[in-house]
Design a protein around this motif. Sequence first.
Motif, PDB file in Angstrom:
ATOM      1  N   MET A  37     -13.642 -61.294  42.284  1.00 53.90           N
ATOM      2  CA  MET A  37     -13.832 -60.324  41.196  1.00 53.90           C
ATOM      3  C   MET A  37     -14.524 -60.985  40.002  1.00 53.90           C
ATOM      4  N   ASP A  38     -14.742 -62.303  40.057  1.00 59.27           N
ATOM      5  CA  ASP A  38     -15.202 -63.034  38.871  1.00 59.27           C
ATOM      6  C   ASP A  38     -16.721 -63.109  38.728  1.00 59.27           C
ATOM      7  N   ARG A  92     -26.951 -61.801  42.183  1.00 56.07           N
ATOM      8  CA  ARG A  92     -26.834 -62.603  43.410  1.00 56.07           C
ATOM      9  C   ARG A  92     -25.709 -62.081  44.298  1.00 56.07           C
ATOM     10  N   ARG A  93     -24.737 -61.446  43.652  1.00 50.68           N
ATOM     11  CA  ARG A  93     -23.588 -60.905  44.387  1.00 50.68           C
ATOM     12  C   ARG A  93     -23.288 -59.551  43.757  1.00 50.68           C
ATOM     13  N   ILE A  94     -23.273 -58.496  44.539  1.00 51.43           N
ATOM     14  CA  ILE A  94     -23.057 -57.168  43.938  1.00 51.43           C
ATOM     15  C   ILE A  94     -22.005 -56.391  44.741  1.00 51.43           C
ATOM     16  N   VAL A  95     -21.286 -55.541  44.001  1.00 50.54           N
ATOM     17  CA  VAL A  95     -20.346 -54.626  44.642  1.00 50.54           C
ATOM     18  C   VAL A  95     -20.778 -53.221  44.247  1.00 50.54           C
ATOM     19  N   LEU A 144     -11.538 -51.707  37.142  1.00 51.70           N
ATOM     20  CA  LEU A 144     -12.272 -52.977  37.010  1.00 51.70           C
ATOM     21  C   LEU A 144     -11.920 -53.675  35.708  1.00 51.70           C
ATOM     22  N   ILE A 145     -11.873 -52.896  34.620  1.00 46.82           N
ATOM     23  CA  ILE A 145     -11.583 -53.513  33.318  1.00 46.82           C
ATOM     24  C   ILE A 145     -10.160 -54.073  33.298  1.00 46.82           C
ATOM     25  N   SER A 146      -9.231 -53.303  33.901  1.00 50.33           N
ATOM     26  CA  SER A 146      -7.851 -53.815  33.924  1.00 50.33           C
ATOM     27  C   SER A 146      -7.735 -55.048  34.825  1.00 50.33           C
ATOM     28  N   ALA A 147      -8.709 -55.216  35.731  1.00 53.57           N
ATOM     29  CA  ALA A 147      -8.681 -56.411  36.593  1.00 53.57           C
ATOM     30  C   ALA A 147      -9.422 -57.581  35.940  1.00 53.57           C
ATOM     31  N   GLY A 148      -9.855 -57.391  34.704  1.00 52.14           N
ATOM     32  CA  GLY A 148     -10.474 -58.491  33.968  1.00 52.14           C
ATOM     33  C   GLY A 148     -11.985 -58.573  34.121  1.00 52.14           C
ATOM     34  N   VAL A 149     -12.609 -57.529  34.687  1.00 51.42           N
ATOM     35  CA  VAL A 149     -14.070 -57.559  34.837  1.00 51.42           C
ATOM     36  C   VAL A 149     -14.707 -57.239  33.491  1.00 51.42           C
ATOM     37  N   ASP A 150     -15.595 -58.090  33.041  1.00 53.27           N
ATOM     38  CA  ASP A 150     -16.251 -57.879  31.756  1.00 53.27           C
ATOM     39  C   ASP A 150     -17.182 -56.667  31.824  1.00 53.27           C
ATOM     40  N   GLU A 151     -17.259 -55.885  30.752  1.00 49.73           N
ATOM     41  CA  GLU A 151     -18.101 -54.671  30.751  1.00 49.73           C
ATOM     42  C   GLU A 151     -19.553 -54.981  31.077  1.00 49.73           C
ATOM     43  N   SER A 152     -19.992 -56.191  30.723  1.00 50.28           N
ATOM     44  CA  SER A 152     -21.391 -56.530  30.969  1.00 50.28           C
ATOM     45  C   SER A 152     -21.695 -56.610  32.467  1.00 50.28           C
TER      46      SER A 152
END
Length: 532
Positions: A394-395, A304-307, A415-423
């Motif tokens: 970012m969530d 629904r929301r993509i970067v 992204l990972i260091s910003a807390g973005v889940d790998e999934s």
Amino acid sequence: MVPVSTLLAGASFVALAALNVVVMLEASRPSCTGKAKSRLIAIHRIGGYLFAILLCIMVWIMSQRLIGVGVSKLPADVLHVAIALVLVPLLGLKILIARRYKHLHSLLMPLGLAIFAATFLLVSLPVLSQALRSASPDGIGSRVALVLAVVLSLFLCGLAVRRREKQQRNGAPDSLGAPPVPVAGTRSTNPQEVTTGPMTLLLAQIEQQTHDTKTFRFLVPRERRFQARPGQFLTFHWVVEGKRVPRSYTISSSPTHSNYVEITSKSVNGGCVSNFLNNQAKLGLTVEASGPHGNFYLDEMVHRRIVLIAAGSGITPMISIIRHIDELRLPIIVTLLYCVRTRKDIIFEAELERLRDSVPNFNFVVSLFQPDDTWRGQRGHLTREFIFEHVNDMDTPTFFLCGPEGFMENARQILISAGVDESRITEESFGESSRPADSSQVVGRAAPTIEFVRSKKICESPNGATLLDVAEANGVQIPYGCRQGQCGTCATRVLCGTVRMDTDAGLSVDQKKAGYVLPCVSRAEGNVVVDG
Ligand code: FES
């Protein structure tokens, strides 16, 4: 009598409205993309302003005629004024939606048609009324009018019949009809209907994108029901200097078009296929291709929301995704962060500008890491600050990364260091070939051997060659698709020995447990025995 100047103004008024409608229809054709679409939209915009100016002139002429007479003289005059008054808010509304309310852009077409119909009525009403008043039933004018009406009716019938025949021949609506839409989130279960097997494509159009990048449009055979998802790729089997060279290319067109696919190729130093395409490919070239393959795609049922984070030629799957969102008017919020070296390296620049106007929730930022002094936009490589400046949430979004490996690794770490889940991170690498040959293999050491049990062949494996390369060089048949370790078509079991795989993305968990490898991205580490 109606003055000639009024007649001319009226005729140009109707012609301009008709031209605007035709331009709009042409721009909305699924086959109209890139620069042609941008040009048509620019023409439409100029036509719209001219139309507004002419409307002002017409209203002024009309008001001069009615001064002192009022609108109650004749019912026709009342109707005339009423239509002119209806045109003003219609035009105002259209301009407002075009400039300010992007999410209502689907209303522009009906509004344009309504304006054209009102304009036609406005001009034809007094002309027709004057002609009827002065006509005699037996006069030459009446007979000519009758003949013209019959000819026009026959012409319209002929057009309708031709269009129907064309649809029946093609077995699908022509380009004015709705584009064929893949059903989101589903795949046909009938292999006869949707297949990824080989097909022969015909090169029908070449478009220069930048100084070293071109887009190639290939026609898909009519009997092939081609369905891809935005972001997927095809594997082509090019014939370059008599040799068959497989390479995978991401589809850069929107997959809503099942009758053609576009790929975009940048000329690379020493790149065999990219240089062949950019310097030698001519219209009429045919090439065998299989696919679509790949797990890097937009799923409108999920996302629904993509970067989208891209570098260089990594823009190709991204443009396919954004075009798809645009053509299906999908309610997806899209942010694109695009890194390139210099201004002249921005691929699809005009198309991205067009999409920014067309897609309601699309924003993009281009960052140049070697900008010149005239560049007023973002500068520098991809950094945490750059991402945080332009992505305020970012969530929830899913992040799509495509570019050279170093770029993607950097993006992934940020992204990972910003807390973005790998999934929520999905990646696609690109390049002329999969990973480079392994330079760690010692030249002079005896080459390992590969034994293909079912083919009863034992073959030497030259430095850097994949298992698939060795099999092909020795006449061993291993089916393959993407040659990038993605599709799993080549999966083969290793019975003895060790191989190193660049990626195991195309294998299921069960296949991995059962000792399967992907020969297209596997190299022998010592002697191996495979079930091929
Ligand atoms: S050919 Fe697709 S994974 Fe090997």
